[in-house]
Scaffold this active site. Structure first.
Site, short mmCIF file in Angstrom:
data_model
loop_
_atom_site.label_atom_id
_atom_site.label_comp_id
_atom_site.label_asym_id
_atom_site.label_seq_id
_atom_site.Cartn_x
_atom_site.Cartn_y
_atom_site.Cartn_z
N GLU A 141 0.81 -1.23 0.08
CA GLU A 141 0.04 0.05 0.07
C GLU A 141 0.82 1.35 -0.08
O GLU A 141 0.47 2.19 -0.84
CB GLU A 141 -0.71 0.05 1.32
CG GLU A 141 -1.88 -1.14 1.51
CD GLU A 141 -3.04 -0.91 0.35
OE1 GLU A 141 -3.13 0.07 -0.59
OE2 GLU A 141 -3.72 -2.08 0.07
N ASN A 148 1.40 4.00 -3.26
CA ASN A 148 0.80 5.17 -2.81
C ASN A 148 2.11 5.96 -3.37
O ASN A 148 1.87 7.31 -3.96
CB ASN A 148 0.71 5.55 -1.38
CG ASN A 148 -0.86 5.20 -0.98
OD1 ASN A 148 -1.56 4.74 -1.90
ND2 ASN A 148 -1.23 5.25 0.11
N ARG A 195 -9.19 3.56 -7.64
CA ARG A 195 -8.60 3.54 -6.01
C ARG A 195 -9.89 3.33 -5.36
O ARG A 195 -10.94 4.03 -5.38
CB ARG A 195 -7.73 4.72 -5.70
CG ARG A 195 -6.75 4.99 -6.86
CD ARG A 195 -5.89 3.89 -7.04
NE ARG A 195 -5.24 3.42 -5.82
CZ ARG A 195 -4.48 2.26 -5.74
NH1 ARG A 195 -4.36 1.50 -6.89
NH2 ARG A 195 -4.12 1.73 -4.73
N1 LIG Z 1 2.82 9.28 -0.92
C1 LIG Z 1 1.80 9.59 -1.31
N2 LIG Z 1 1.95 11.26 -1.75
C2 LIG Z 1 0.95 11.95 -1.95
N3 LIG Z 1 -0.47 11.80 -1.77
C3 LIG Z 1 -0.72 10.41 -1.23
C4 LIG Z 1 0.52 9.59 -0.96
N4 LIG Z 1 -0.14 8.49 -0.31
C5 LIG Z 1 -1.40 8.69 0.05
N5 LIG Z 1 -1.71 9.99 -0.66
C6 LIG Z 1 -3.19 10.58 -0.76
O1 LIG Z 1 -4.05 10.05 0.17
C7 LIG Z 1 -5.11 9.31 -0.40
C8 LIG Z 1 -5.66 8.20 0.35
O2 LIG Z 1 -4.63 7.11 -0.03
P1 LIG Z 1 -5.19 5.90 0.35
O3 LIG Z 1 -5.79 5.39 1.45
O4 LIG Z 1 -4.00 4.74 0.13
O5 LIG Z 1 -6.12 5.41 -0.93
P2 LIG Z 1 -6.09 5.35 -2.48
O6 LIG Z 1 -4.67 4.94 -2.70
O7 LIG Z 1 -6.85 4.15 -2.65
O8 LIG Z 1 -6.39 6.60 -2.99
C9 LIG Z 1 -4.66 9.38 -1.94
O9 LIG Z 1 -5.78 9.25 -2.90
C10 LIG Z 1 -3.76 10.49 -2.02
O10 LIG Z 1 -4.48 11.67 -2.18
MG LIG Z 2 -3.26 3.72 -1.67
#
Ligand SMILES: Nc1ncnc2c1ncn2[C@@H]1O[C@H](COP(=O)(O)OP(=O)(O)O)[C@@H](O)[C@H]1O
Ligand SMILES: [Mg+2]
Lengths: 142, 110
Positions: free
Chosen positions: A47, A51, A105
């Site tokens: 995960e 991300n 997502r």
């Molecule tokens: N490494 C990262 N850099 C920038 N934004 C991030 C990062 N990790 C997460 N995010 C933000 O947080 C949100 C939620 O992440 P997550 O719970 O993994 O859901 P998803 O990946 O399904 O969108 C993402 O949609 C993104 O906007």
């Molecule tokens: Mg994610």
């Protein structure tokens, strides 16, 4: 070995998501985790690395930093990128929150990391990047 | 990945890790089958999947919405322990039925 650490850096790309979780799975095997614990850790790592690839660098070029430490019976994994960052971390951590619904997502990444690990810390700054620190104690190691 | 079609039922047997990378491929293949035939039922067979992260949840939900829009239904068959755990955490088991039925694996291969 009860105290160990690794530092890795790799290209931000989808292919390396599997590599990253395999590295951590191998590294933590010293603590004799159960299959369930191993799967939990691999999922959380997947995960965080995903991300970094898709949100941190928006599928463009970048480097992901991943380090891990074994401290007694605990594994600590740190995954960071120098990408776009998150403006509202609290909102981002909510279940179902995603900024990429069109990419299918689920918005469950942070929820999975929180549930599968004992502790999750998220540090982020817009235009600087994001750092994730996750910890998990392995119950039955000797 | 193994795709079987019988009547209006599409059975997708997955045998690999489901992550961000593979979820996109799986999505494309399923959607192209649904585009070709009047599919009413989509069955995911997860008996061969030992690893799935939240990208798999997004992929399943996306297919659920697609089928739902055309009056069809999605089922999850034979999830392993690891797959079931993430399915339950995400809550998609509240809208997508889970079953344990070996028959779906033995449908005619297309
Ligand atoms: N490494 C990262 N850099 C920038 N934004 C991030 C990062 N990790 C997460 N995010 C933000 O947080 C949100 C939620 O992440 P997550 O719970 O993994 O859901 P998803 O990946 O399904 O969108 C993402 O949609 C993104 O906007
Ligand atoms: Mg994610």
């Amino acid at each position: 070995m009860k105290n160990n650490y690794i530092y890795t850096q790799f290209k931000a790309c989808a292919e390396n998501e599997k590599l990253a979780r395999q590295i951590i799975a191998h590294f933590v095997s010293d603590l004799n985790p159960t299959l369930d614990e191993l799967c939990d850790i691999k999922t959380a790592v997947s995960e965080a690395v995903t991300n970094a690839v898709i949100h941190g660098y928006k599928n463009k070029a970048g480097i992901i930093f991943m380090s891990a430490e074994i401290c007694k019976n605990e594994i600590i994994v740190e995954i960071s990128d120098k990408g776009y960052g998150i403006s509202d971390v609290e909102a981002a951590r909510q279940p179902l929150f995603t900024t990429q619904p069109e990419m299918e997502r689920s918005g469950m990444g942070f929820t999975v990391m929180e549930t599968f690990m004992d502790d999750l810390q998220v540090y982020s700054k817009p235009d600087c990047g994001t750092k994730i620190i996750m910890r998990k104690k392995i119950a039955n190691n000797d | 990945m193994n795709i079987l079609v019988t009547n209006n039922t599409l059975t997708v047997k997955l045998c690999e890790d489901i992550d961000h990378k593979n979820a996109l491929d799986i999505r494309k293949q399923i959607d192209s089958e649904i585009g070709k035939r009047p599919i009413k039922t989509l069955i995911f067979d997860f008996s061969g999947v030992e690893f799935m992260d939240s990208a798999g949840i997004g992929m399943i939900l996306g297919r659920y919405k697609l089928l739902n829009a055309i009056g069809g239904m999605v089922y999850i068959n034979n999830p392993t322990k690891a797959v079931l755990k993430i399915i339950e955490i995400s809550g998609i088991n509240k809208i997508i039925p889970i079953m344990y039925n070996n028959e779906s694996c033995t449908c005619e291969v297309k």
